[in-house]
Scaffold this active site. Structure first.
Site, PDB file in Angstrom:
ATOM      1  N   PRO A 211       0.851  -1.199   0.000  1.00  0.00           N
ATOM      2  CA  PRO A 211       0.000   0.000   0.000  1.00  0.00           C
ATOM      3  C   PRO A 211       0.881   1.241   0.000  1.00  0.00           C
ATOM      4  O   PRO A 211       1.478   1.602   1.021  1.00  0.00           O
ATOM      5  CB  PRO A 211      -0.793  -0.137   1.307  1.00  0.00           C
ATOM      6  CG  PRO A 211       0.078  -0.965   2.188  1.00  0.00           C
ATOM      7  CD  PRO A 211       0.861  -1.884   1.305  1.00  0.00           C
ATOM      8  N   ASP A 382       5.822   3.037   1.976  1.00  0.00           N
ATOM      9  CA  ASP A 382       5.060   1.841   2.313  1.00  0.00           C
ATOM     10  C   ASP A 382       4.238   2.176   3.558  1.00  0.00           C
ATOM     11  O   ASP A 382       4.793   2.345   4.651  1.00  0.00           O
ATOM     12  CB  ASP A 382       6.023   0.675   2.584  1.00  0.00           C
ATOM     13  CG  ASP A 382       5.295  -0.637   2.870  1.00  0.00           C
ATOM     14  OD1 ASP A 382       4.093  -0.604   3.212  1.00  0.00           O
ATOM     15  OD2 ASP A 382       5.943  -1.700   2.775  1.00  0.00           O
ATOM     16  N   HIS A 383       2.909   2.265   3.376  1.00  0.00           N
ATOM     17  CA  HIS A 383       2.051   2.717   4.471  1.00  0.00           C
ATOM     18  C   HIS A 383       2.001   1.722   5.633  1.00  0.00           C
ATOM     19  O   HIS A 383       1.560   2.067   6.734  1.00  0.00           O
ATOM     20  CB  HIS A 383       0.627   2.975   3.953  1.00  0.00           C
ATOM     21  CG  HIS A 383      -0.075   4.086   4.665  1.00  0.00           C
ATOM     22  ND1 HIS A 383       0.180   4.418   5.987  1.00  0.00           N
ATOM     23  CD2 HIS A 383      -1.025   4.956   4.253  1.00  0.00           C
ATOM     24  CE1 HIS A 383      -0.584   5.430   6.343  1.00  0.00           C
ATOM     25  NE2 HIS A 383      -1.331   5.785   5.309  1.00  0.00           N
ATOM     26  N   ARG A 384       2.459   0.503   5.410  1.00  0.00           N
ATOM     27  CA  ARG A 384       2.519  -0.464   6.506  1.00  0.00           C
ATOM     28  C   ARG A 384       3.593  -0.084   7.520  1.00  0.00           C
ATOM     29  O   ARG A 384       3.547  -0.515   8.679  1.00  0.00           O
ATOM     30  CB  ARG A 384       2.797  -1.874   5.959  1.00  0.00           C
ATOM     31  CG  ARG A 384       1.723  -2.413   5.024  1.00  0.00           C
ATOM     32  CD  ARG A 384       2.162  -3.722   4.370  1.00  0.00           C
ATOM     33  NE  ARG A 384       3.381  -3.563   3.587  1.00  0.00           N
ATOM     34  CZ  ARG A 384       3.964  -4.563   2.905  1.00  0.00           C
ATOM     35  NH1 ARG A 384       3.428  -5.778   2.931  1.00  0.00           N
ATOM     36  NH2 ARG A 384       5.062  -4.346   2.215  1.00  0.00           N
ATOM     37  N   ILE A 385       4.563   0.720   7.075  1.00  0.00           N
ATOM     38  CA  ILE A 385       5.681   1.113   7.931  1.00  0.00           C
ATOM     39  C   ILE A 385       5.637   2.603   8.236  1.00  0.00           C
ATOM     40  O   ILE A 385       5.828   3.026   9.371  1.00  0.00           O
ATOM     41  CB  ILE A 385       7.031   0.762   7.264  1.00  0.00           C
ATOM     42  CG1 ILE A 385       7.078  -0.712   6.871  1.00  0.00           C
ATOM     43  CG2 ILE A 385       8.201   1.105   8.181  1.00  0.00           C
ATOM     44  CD1 ILE A 385       8.313  -1.093   6.077  1.00  0.00           C
TER      45      ILE A 385
END
Length: 410
Positions: A211, A382-385
């Protein structure tokens, strides 16, 4: 008993390799460590060395063939020895088991007494050096090689061209190799190279499941340009704008460790060290050599290392440890007059910085209209991070450093 030479995994991500050129021919004496062939991996052209001594009895594949890791390539043994039917299969089976997957079986090779080696010595030159020399009409016999064992490499061809042996031609930026369809043909199919195969796999891994969001900022590079001009006037090595961006990025990462991270599926790995990869265009795609500990190095050190890595990247001579293990990446298309763009994250890294060109613009400066040098920077996250505010804070620090170049040498 004959020893089977197999396609080795010459890089951490290599699954198959293309045998570019045989350096040893049937009948040649072979010592442990001798270079048998050049192999194109997914990242570079590397040397395949002998693991056994004896005589090269036969080639199992021809130059230009792509084979999976573990498949037989040749056989080394005693003069006149016949390779057993199960030798190639046994070697491949053992290698396949070690890698956790099966490998295709090569037909066994029966070898009679090998032919005598050729009388004349063979000119040693890298494939890229040969191609550039051919393009320039340069006689390699007149070029002195500075590579291993006197091998002619790209820098030797470039030096010879600049010295007047042949007309000089720009070697960078690299241009993709495109074939023009033959007269009357509707199209021409070109097989994928190993590096292009890897690029396609990596991009599919990145753009699909990750994402991604993008942040764009603009920096005033007027003072940085003045500082660069002053540094280069000292004559102790050249510093490029790309070197400045890499240094500033590394220092900003040190202040914002949340961006200096990897996604590891069940955890996030935050790195203590800062290793910045720089995208380098090569003939068949791109590769990302790494400036390790970039936050600790001076601009001149970064400049010298970046130049050396880029040259060897285009020669396809990087070692695996020189292009794996980055904690963040920078991609610069400013030299192509691109104002701004978005780059695709190289997993497992958390982000990548896309750098456009530096252009003169009329902007408000200290209450007046002035011409200033402006640079657009776009960060893929990276929107997860990385959350939006985290990425924004990183970019703000980066812009401040670029606008105040003393921060890069303090």
């Amino acid at each position: 008993m004959a020893t089977t030479v197999v396609m080795e995994a010459l890089s951490p991500t290599m699954e198959e390799g293309r045998l570019v050129e045989w350096k040893k021919q049937p009948g040649d004496a072979v010592a442990v460590g001798d270079v048998l062939a050049e192999v194109e991996t997914d990242k570079a052209v590397m040397e395949l060395v002998a693991r056994a001594a004896g005589t090269l009895l036969a080639h199992a594949v021809t130059a230009g063939t792509t084979v999976p890791v573990g498949q037989a390539l040749a056989h080394i043994g005693a003069v006149g020895e016949v390779v057993a039917a199960g030798a190639a299969q046994g070697a491949q089976g053992a290698q396949g088991a070690a890698n956790g997957r099966e490998k295709p079986q090569a037909a066994p090779v029966a070898v009679a007494a090998p032919p005598a080696p050729s009388a004349g010595g063979r000119l040693k030159a890298s494939p890229l050096a040969r191609r550039i020399a051919a393009d320039r009409g340069l006689d390699l016999q007149a070029v002195t090689g500075t590579g291993p064992e006197g091998r002619i490499v790209l820098r030797d061809v470039e030096t010879a061209g600049n010295a007047g042996t042949a007309p000089s031609a720009p070697l960078t930026p690299s241009r993709p190799h495109v074939l023009t369809p033959a007269a009357g043909a509707a199209f021409t199919d070109v097989p994928l190279t190993q590096i292009r195969k890897t690029i396609s796999k990596r991009l599919a891994q990145s753009i699909g499941p990750i994402p991604t969001f993008y942040l764009t900022a603009e920096a005033d590079m007027t003072r940085a340009a003045e500082a660069r001009e002053g540094l280069n006037a000292l004559g102790e090595g050249k510093v490029s704008f790309n070197d400045i961006v890499i240094k500033a990025t590394a220092l900003a990462l040190r202040q914002h460790p949340a961006c200096n991270a990897w996604w590891q599926e069940d955890r996030i790995r935050y790195w203590a060290d800062v290793h910045v990869a720089m995208a380098v265009a090569v003939e068949d795609g791109l590769i990302t050599p790494i400036i390790r500990h970039a936050d600790r190095k001076t601009l001149r050190e970064i400049g010298a290392e970046a130049k050396d890595l880029a040259l060897r990247a285009r020669e396809r001579k990087l070692k695996p440890e020189e292009y794996t293990g980055a904690t963040f990446s920078v991609s610069n298309l400013g030299m192509f007059d691109i104002d701004e763009f978005t780059a695709i994250i190289n997993p497992p890294e958390a982000g990548i910085l896309a750098v456009g060109r530096i252009a003169d613009q009329a902007v408000a400066h200290e209450g007046q209209l002035a011409i200033r040098k402006r640079l657009r920077l776009t960060m893929s996250c990276d929107h997860r991070i990385i959350d939006g505010a985290t990425g924004a804070q990183f970019l703000r620090t980066l812009v401040r450093m670029l606008e105040n170049p003393l921060a890069l040498v303090w």
